[in-house]
Enzyme design. Sequence first.
Site, PDB file in Angstrom:
ATOM      1  N   ASP A   5       0.848  -1.190   0.000  1.00 20.09           N
ATOM      2  CA  ASP A   5       0.000   0.000   0.000  1.00 20.09           C
ATOM      3  C   ASP A   5       0.889   1.248   0.000  1.00 20.09           C
ATOM      4  OD1 ASP A   5      -2.442   1.319   0.188  1.00 20.09           O
ATOM      5  OD2 ASP A   5      -2.529   1.209   2.381  1.00 20.09           O
ATOM      6  N   HIS A   6       0.657   2.154  -0.924  1.00 20.35           N
ATOM      7  CA  HIS A   6       1.380   3.434  -0.975  1.00 20.35           C
ATOM      8  C   HIS A   6       2.903   3.298  -1.020  1.00 20.35           C
ATOM      9  CE1 HIS A   6      -2.188   5.892  -0.577  1.00 20.35           C
ATOM     10  NE2 HIS A   6      -2.611   5.043   0.347  1.00 20.35           N
ATOM     11  N   GLU A  14      -1.311   5.942  -9.115  1.00 22.93           N
ATOM     12  CA  GLU A  14      -2.287   6.912  -8.584  1.00 22.93           C
ATOM     13  C   GLU A  14      -2.178   8.242  -9.308  1.00 22.93           C
ATOM     14  OE1 GLU A  14      -2.923   7.184  -4.324  1.00 22.93           O
ATOM     15  OE2 GLU A  14      -3.394   9.321  -4.441  1.00 22.93           O
ATOM     16  N   HIS A  20      -9.119   4.672  -2.608  1.00 19.67           N
ATOM     17  CA  HIS A  20      -8.485   4.714  -1.277  1.00 19.67           C
ATOM     18  C   HIS A  20      -9.410   5.483  -0.338  1.00 19.67           C
ATOM     19  CE1 HIS A  20      -4.228   3.373  -1.969  1.00 19.67           C
ATOM     20  NE2 HIS A  20      -4.758   3.305  -3.179  1.00 19.67           N
ATOM     21  N   GLY A  21      -9.011   5.505   0.919  1.00 18.30           N
ATOM     22  CA  GLY A  21      -9.714   6.347   1.890  1.00 18.30           C
ATOM     23  C   GLY A  21     -11.198   6.071   1.957  1.00 18.30           C
ATOM     24  N   ILE A  29      -9.888  -0.211   2.874  1.00 17.84           N
ATOM     25  CA  ILE A  29     -10.485   0.073   4.186  1.00 17.84           C
ATOM     26  C   ILE A  29      -9.485  -0.279   5.281  1.00 17.84           C
ATOM     27  CG2 ILE A  29     -12.363  -0.552   5.779  1.00 17.84           C
ATOM     28  CD1 ILE A  29     -14.079  -1.114   3.226  1.00 17.84           C
ATOM     29  N   ASP A  30      -9.094   0.722   6.033  1.00 23.21           N
ATOM     30  CA  ASP A  30      -8.179   0.517   7.149  1.00 23.21           C
ATOM     31  C   ASP A  30      -8.755   1.135   8.426  1.00 23.21           C
ATOM     32  OD1 ASP A  30      -6.045   0.095   8.817  1.00 23.21           O
ATOM     33  OD2 ASP A  30      -4.615   1.323   7.728  1.00 23.21           O
ATOM     34  N   SER A  31      -9.128   2.399   8.359  1.00 29.76           N
ATOM     35  CA  SER A  31      -9.574   3.111   9.569  1.00 29.76           C
ATOM     36  C   SER A  31     -10.767   2.444  10.248  1.00 29.76           C
ATOM     37  CB  SER A  31      -9.930   4.564   9.233  1.00 29.76           C
ATOM     38  OG  SER A  31      -8.795   5.230   8.749  1.00 29.76           O
TER      39      SER A  31
HETATM   40  P1  13P Z   1      -9.161   4.666   5.263  1.00 38.39           P
HETATM   41  O1  13P Z   1      -8.292   5.502   6.136  1.00 38.39           O
HETATM   42  O2  13P Z   1     -10.365   5.410   4.814  1.00 38.39           O
HETATM   43  O3  13P Z   1      -9.504   3.355   5.870  1.00 38.39           O
HETATM   44  O4  13P Z   1      -8.325   4.352   3.922  1.00 38.39           O
HETATM   45  C1  13P Z   1      -7.363   3.340   3.898  1.00 38.39           C
HETATM   46  C2  13P Z   1      -6.516   3.378   2.665  1.00 38.39           C
HETATM   47  O5  13P Z   1      -6.807   4.030   1.689  1.00 38.39           O
HETATM   48  C3  13P Z   1      -5.307   2.556   2.672  1.00 38.39           C
HETATM   49  O6  13P Z   1      -4.541   2.774   1.539  1.00 38.39           O
HETATM   50  O1  G3H Z   2      -3.278   4.795   3.603  1.00 36.57           O
HETATM   51  C1  G3H Z   2      -2.844   4.569   4.724  1.00 36.57           C
HETATM   52  C2  G3H Z   2      -3.188   3.281   5.388  1.00 36.57           C
HETATM   53  O2  G3H Z   2      -4.329   3.433   6.179  1.00 36.57           O
HETATM   54  C3  G3H Z   2      -2.021   2.739   6.136  1.00 36.57           C
HETATM   55  O3  G3H Z   2      -1.765   3.481   7.259  1.00 36.57           O
HETATM   56  O4  G3H Z   2       0.677   4.022   7.111  1.00 36.57           O
HETATM   57  O5  G3H Z   2      -0.540   4.121   9.301  1.00 36.57           O
HETATM   58  O6  G3H Z   2      -0.042   1.910   8.213  1.00 36.57           O
HETATM   59  P1  G3H Z   2      -0.322   3.375   8.011  1.00 36.57           P
HETATM   60 ZN    ZN Z   3      -4.595   4.725   0.745  1.00 36.00          ZN
END
Ligand code: 13P
Ligand code: G3H
Ligand code: ZN
Length: 331
Positions: free
Chosen positions: A94-95, A146, A233-234, A277-279
């Site tokens: 990711d990223h 991206e 994302h997000g 989805i992470d948050s």
């Molecule tokens: P959220 O912070 O909305 O969960 O997004 C996660 C994300 O885009 C990870 O790359």
């Molecule tokens: O886009 C960010 C992801 O939610 C990952 O977050 O860099 O804190 O692991 P992190």
């Molecule tokens: Zn992201």
Amino acid sequence: MAVSYKELGLVNSKEIFAKAVAGGYAIPAYNFNNLEQMQAIVMACVETKSPVILQVSSGARKYANATLLRNMAKGAVEYAKELGYEIPIVLHLDHGDTFELCKDCIENGFSSVMIDGSSHSYEDNIALTKKVVEYAHAHDVTVEGELGVLAGVEDDVVAEHSSYTRPEEVEDFVKRTGVDSLAISIGTSHGAHKFTPEQCTRNADGILVPPPLKFDILEEIEKRIPGFPIVLHGSSSVPQEHVATINKYGGAMKEAVGIPEEQLRRAAKSAVCKINIDSDGRLAMTAAIRKVMAEKPEEFDPRKYLGPARDSLKELYMHKNKNVLGSAGKA
Ligand code: 13P
Ligand code: G3H
Ligand code: ZN
């Protein structure tokens, strides 16, 4: 010594994205950093028969150790089989922000990488992305690029203001870089505070209602690159019940607001075939842990609070697969 994802039983994103675009659903990309998150993801995706992307940020690699994460992904494949149903599992960076990081991940079992050149100029983004694509494709690894900038924290990069993806650039970008999927900016952002209260309205209960995603931009992009896999994302929805639980048991999360699930469902029916989805998972875990800590102050066995956190995560992911992304039953 390099380890190919194929030895670990993982797949790249090519086939699952093609099916998702054709089928009008999105593959979940859930971030993981520890055992309980990985268990919840695999349990939920096996139970709902959903393909899944196990997503690892560079922060997660630093936190959990690259070797352990690779072996956890290998374990995830075996664990899914043990649970009784084989699902396609992708291990995705990711990223990724440099060629070297992407290369290192590819040599360490990742089947998919993101190169996020969105903080660079358009031409520099193309050059960096193309370099990663050339290396990745030589190893049968898929690449996400991206275009456009999301507000909030993009791993280590913090962008205060978003800039929407410019539809007139996508065709050229995809053609010149050779990417397999494209992350776009249409109003989502990272974290649990996606909009300021000033950007929102309030419903009858006083809950913040965010501005809608820019579906006009998404449609314009789809017109220019029909059927090309798009990534959002997000995309956390910031469930208000978890925010309330966190606040009830000593937390301080003010005015947290996410993307309404109906809008994600609508996006998933389009060429959007990967939703990050992470948050939401962080909120579900924190709420469950805070509740145990507050209600059972005598507990000191981590399993007694990480267990409920894992259960809550699993429930969240099952809900997302079934009711938001539409990926349930697609594995
Ligand atoms: P959220 O912070 O909305 O969960 O997004 C996660 C994300 O885009 C990870 O790359
Ligand atoms: O886009 C960010 C992801 O939610 C990952 O977050 O860099 O804190 O692991 P992190
Ligand atoms: Zn992201």
